[in-house]
Motif scaffolding. Structure first.
Motif, PDB file in Angstrom:
ATOM      1  N   SER A   7       1.204  -1.212  -0.240  1.00  0.00           N
ATOM      2  CA  SER A   7      -0.053  -0.157   0.148  1.00  0.00           C
ATOM      3  C   SER A   7       1.198   1.151   0.206  1.00  0.00           C
ATOM      4  O   SER A   7       1.891   0.950   0.238  1.00  0.00           O
ATOM      5  CB  SER A   7      -0.832   0.311   0.946  1.00  0.00           C
ATOM      6  OG  SER A   7      -0.088   0.292   2.327  1.00  0.00           O
ATOM      7  N   GLY A   8       0.193   2.627  -0.445  1.00  0.00           N
ATOM      8  CA  GLY A   8       1.071   3.539   0.277  1.00  0.00           C
ATOM      9  C   GLY A   8       1.924   4.591  -1.972  1.00  0.00           C
ATOM     10  O   GLY A   8       1.802   5.387  -1.595  1.00  0.00           O
ATOM     11  N   GLY A   9       1.359   3.389  -2.651  1.00  0.00           N
ATOM     12  CA  GLY A   9       1.680   3.989  -4.168  1.00  0.00           C
ATOM     13  C   GLY A   9       0.579   5.386  -4.327  1.00  0.00           C
ATOM     14  O   GLY A   9      -0.635   5.745  -3.592  1.00  0.00           O
ATOM     15  N   GLY A  10       0.772   6.327  -5.023  1.00  0.00           N
ATOM     16  CA  GLY A  10      -0.048   7.276  -6.000  1.00  0.00           C
ATOM     17  C   GLY A  10       0.715   8.469  -6.673  1.00  0.00           C
ATOM     18  O   GLY A  10       1.834   7.890  -7.909  1.00  0.00           O
ATOM     19  N   SER A  17       7.504  12.781  -2.519  1.00  0.00           N
ATOM     20  CA  SER A  17       7.633  11.333  -2.062  1.00  0.00           C
ATOM     21  C   SER A  17       6.567  10.820  -1.208  1.00  0.00           C
ATOM     22  O   SER A  17       5.740  11.171  -1.152  1.00  0.00           O
ATOM     23  CB  SER A  17       8.620  12.577   0.100  1.00  0.00           C
ATOM     24  OG  SER A  17       9.479  13.006  -0.140  1.00  0.00           O
ATOM     25  N   LEU A  18       7.649   9.052  -1.563  1.00  0.00           N
ATOM     26  CA  LEU A  18       6.302   8.734  -1.257  1.00  0.00           C
ATOM     27  C   LEU A  18       6.337   6.948   0.407  1.00  0.00           C
ATOM     28  O   LEU A  18       7.772   7.180   0.306  1.00  0.00           O
ATOM     29  CB  LEU A  18       5.177   7.463  -1.640  1.00  0.00           C
ATOM     30  CG  LEU A  18       4.303   8.174  -2.581  1.00  0.00           C
ATOM     31  CD1 LEU A  18       4.284   8.130  -4.434  1.00  0.00           C
ATOM     32  CD2 LEU A  18       3.184   8.954  -2.483  1.00  0.00           C
ATOM     33  N   ARG A  19       5.452   7.248   1.031  1.00  0.00           N
ATOM     34  CA  ARG A  19       6.165   5.440   1.680  1.00  0.00           C
ATOM     35  C   ARG A  19       5.418   4.735   1.402  1.00  0.00           C
ATOM     36  O   ARG A  19       3.865   4.832   1.864  1.00  0.00           O
ATOM     37  CB  ARG A  19       5.905   6.292   3.482  1.00  0.00           C
ATOM     38  CG  ARG A  19       6.963   4.868   4.560  1.00  0.00           C
ATOM     39  CD  ARG A  19       6.563   5.280   5.696  1.00  0.00           C
ATOM     40  NE  ARG A  19       5.650   4.947   6.697  1.00  0.00           N
ATOM     41  CZ  ARG A  19       5.203   4.719   7.487  1.00  0.00           C
ATOM     42  NH1 ARG A  19       6.449   5.347   8.608  1.00  0.00           N
ATOM     43  NH2 ARG A  19       4.126   4.904   7.847  1.00  0.00           N
ATOM     44  N   LEU A  20       5.793   3.621   0.918  1.00  0.00           N
ATOM     45  CA  LEU A  20       4.696   1.839   0.883  1.00  0.00           C
ATOM     46  C   LEU A  20       5.394   1.364   1.841  1.00  0.00           C
ATOM     47  O   LEU A  20       6.247   1.201   2.629  1.00  0.00           O
ATOM     48  CB  LEU A  20       5.788   1.557  -0.358  1.00  0.00           C
ATOM     49  CG  LEU A  20       6.438   2.639  -1.900  1.00  0.00           C
ATOM     50  CD1 LEU A  20       6.182   1.611  -3.145  1.00  0.00           C
ATOM     51  CD2 LEU A  20       4.291   2.672  -2.301  1.00  0.00           C
ATOM     52  N   SER A  21       3.964   0.495   1.698  1.00  0.00           N
ATOM     53  CA  SER A  21       4.205  -0.103   2.891  1.00  0.00           C
ATOM     54  C   SER A  21       3.980  -1.405   2.656  1.00  0.00           C
ATOM     55  O   SER A  21       3.216  -1.997   1.579  1.00  0.00           O
ATOM     56  CB  SER A  21       2.882  -0.024   4.442  1.00  0.00           C
ATOM     57  OG  SER A  21       3.191   1.406   4.736  1.00  0.00           O
ATOM     58  N   CYS A  22       4.980  -2.673   3.653  1.00  0.00           N
ATOM     59  CA  CYS A  22       3.966  -4.459   2.534  1.00  0.00           C
ATOM     60  C   CYS A  22       3.885  -4.969   4.624  1.00  0.00           C
ATOM     61  O   CYS A  22       4.692  -5.041   4.978  1.00  0.00           O
ATOM     62  CB  CYS A  22       5.636  -4.859   2.275  1.00  0.00           C
ATOM     63  SG  CYS A  22       5.483  -6.533   2.011  1.00  0.00           S
ATOM     64  N   TYR A  76       8.351  -0.674   5.535  1.00  0.00           N
ATOM     65  CA  TYR A  76       8.444   0.429   4.893  1.00  0.00           C
ATOM     66  C   TYR A  76       9.471   0.494   3.516  1.00  0.00           C
ATOM     67  O   TYR A  76      10.318   0.487   3.477  1.00  0.00           O
ATOM     68  CB  TYR A  76       8.739   1.521   5.691  1.00  0.00           C
ATOM     69  CG  TYR A  76       7.501   0.579   7.018  1.00  0.00           C
ATOM     70  CD1 TYR A  76       7.945   0.535   7.887  1.00  0.00           C
ATOM     71  CD2 TYR A  76       5.988   1.113   6.726  1.00  0.00           C
ATOM     72  CE1 TYR A  76       6.875   0.605   9.058  1.00  0.00           C
ATOM     73  CE2 TYR A  76       4.898   1.178   7.464  1.00  0.00           C
ATOM     74  CZ  TYR A  76       5.614   0.577   9.147  1.00  0.00           C
ATOM     75  OH  TYR A  76       4.248   0.602  10.158  1.00  0.00           O
ATOM     76  N   LEU A  77       9.074   1.502   2.491  1.00  0.00           N
ATOM     77  CA  LEU A  77      10.310   2.051   1.362  1.00  0.00           C
ATOM     78  C   LEU A  77       9.326   3.316   1.460  1.00  0.00           C
ATOM     79  O   LEU A  77       8.889   3.118   0.822  1.00  0.00           O
ATOM     80  CB  LEU A  77       9.686   1.087   0.477  1.00  0.00           C
ATOM     81  CG  LEU A  77      10.714   1.509  -0.706  1.00  0.00           C
ATOM     82  CD1 LEU A  77      12.191   1.007  -0.562  1.00  0.00           C
ATOM     83  CD2 LEU A  77      10.043   0.853  -1.804  1.00  0.00           C
ATOM     84  N   TYR A  90       5.307  -1.145  -7.830  1.00  0.00           N
ATOM     85  CA  TYR A  90       6.653  -1.885  -6.831  1.00  0.00           C
ATOM     86  C   TYR A  90       5.203  -2.504  -6.129  1.00  0.00           C
ATOM     87  O   TYR A  90       4.491  -2.803  -5.627  1.00  0.00           O
ATOM     88  CB  TYR A  90       6.608  -0.410  -5.867  1.00  0.00           C
ATOM     89  CG  TYR A  90       7.594   0.679  -6.527  1.00  0.00           C
ATOM     90  CD1 TYR A  90       7.059   1.116  -7.148  1.00  0.00           C
ATOM     91  CD2 TYR A  90       8.345   1.007  -6.211  1.00  0.00           C
ATOM     92  CE1 TYR A  90       8.141   2.582  -7.675  1.00  0.00           C
ATOM     93  CE2 TYR A  90       9.766   1.438  -6.401  1.00  0.00           C
ATOM     94  CZ  TYR A  90       8.663   2.497  -6.972  1.00  0.00           C
ATOM     95  OH  TYR A  90       9.916   3.336  -8.207  1.00  0.00           O
ATOM     96  N   TYR A  91       6.521  -3.632  -5.865  1.00  0.00           N
ATOM     97  CA  TYR A  91       6.138  -4.910  -5.582  1.00  0.00           C
ATOM     98  C   TYR A  91       6.711  -5.867  -4.167  1.00  0.00           C
ATOM     99  O   TYR A  91       8.366  -5.262  -4.611  1.00  0.00           O
ATOM    100  CB  TYR A  91       6.394  -6.239  -6.552  1.00  0.00           C
ATOM    101  CG  TYR A  91       4.807  -6.340  -8.053  1.00  0.00           C
ATOM    102  CD1 TYR A  91       5.459  -5.302  -8.498  1.00  0.00           C
ATOM    103  CD2 TYR A  91       3.970  -7.116  -8.015  1.00  0.00           C
ATOM    104  CE1 TYR A  91       5.145  -5.274 -10.140  1.00  0.00           C
ATOM    105  CE2 TYR A  91       3.415  -6.860  -8.978  1.00  0.00           C
ATOM    106  CZ  TYR A  91       3.990  -6.357  -9.957  1.00  0.00           C
ATOM    107  OH  TYR A  91       2.791  -5.752 -11.144  1.00  0.00           O
ATOM    108  N   CYS A  92       6.427  -6.108  -3.750  1.00  0.00           N
ATOM    109  CA  CYS A  92       7.160  -6.885  -1.964  1.00  0.00           C
ATOM    110  C   CYS A  92       7.113  -8.026  -2.204  1.00  0.00           C
ATOM    111  O   CYS A  92       6.177  -8.833  -2.769  1.00  0.00           O
ATOM    112  CB  CYS A  92       6.689  -6.146  -0.658  1.00  0.00           C
ATOM    113  SG  CYS A  92       5.257  -7.120   0.592  1.00  0.00           S
ATOM    114  N   VAL A  93       8.291  -8.741  -1.832  1.00  0.00           N
ATOM    115  CA  VAL A  93       8.155 -10.464  -1.974  1.00  0.00           C
ATOM    116  C   VAL A  93       8.730 -10.860  -0.291  1.00  0.00           C
ATOM    117  O   VAL A  93      10.085 -10.709  -0.069  1.00  0.00           O
ATOM    118  CB  VAL A  93       8.968 -11.169  -3.266  1.00  0.00           C
ATOM    119  CG1 VAL A  93       8.986 -12.551  -3.338  1.00  0.00           C
ATOM    120  CG2 VAL A  93       8.459 -10.643  -4.191  1.00  0.00           C
TER     121      VAL A  93
END
Length: 112
Positions: A7-10, A17-22, A76-77, A90-93
């Motif tokens: 989550s967190g894209g946009g 800035s953005l912060r992505l969460s996995c 977090y990214l 963006y994907y998290c694995v």
């Protein structure tokens, strides 16, 4: 079974800035590695291990940072100084117990 959700894209402008969460749920282990990839070619972005070791791709060093909150089962990214070339899905694995679990991704769009 393990579920992974990003989550967190946009959409942001150049330099934003953005912060992505996995976030992981289900049969999760305390020992894991989580990696972020982007785009259709699965370009490596960042990785973090459960004991806190991190690595970043050269293309994002100095702009991105990866961190984790084990209590929330979330990684977090943090992406700063975003550029149009960062535009991608963006994907998290999550790698645990020799199994790989991948989320559906979150879209990041950077306009110039």
């Amino acid at each position: 079974q393990v579920q992974v959700m990003e989550s967190g894209g946009g959409s942001v402008q150049f330099g934003g800035s953005l912060r992505l969460s996995c976030t992981a749920s289900g049969a999760i282990s305390s020992v894991y590695t989580i990696s972020w990839y982007r785009g259709s070619q699965d370009e490596f972005v960042a990785t973090i291990t459960s004991d806190g070791r991190t690595d970043l791709a050269d293309a994002v060093k100095g702009r991105f940072a990866v961190s984790g909150d084990n209590a929330k089962n979330t990684v977090y990214l943090q992406m700063n100084n975003l550029k149009p070339e960062d535009t991608a899905m963006y994907y998290c694995v999550r790698n645990q117990g020799r199994e790989l679990y991948r989320g559906r991704g979150t879209q990041v769009t950077v306009s110039s």
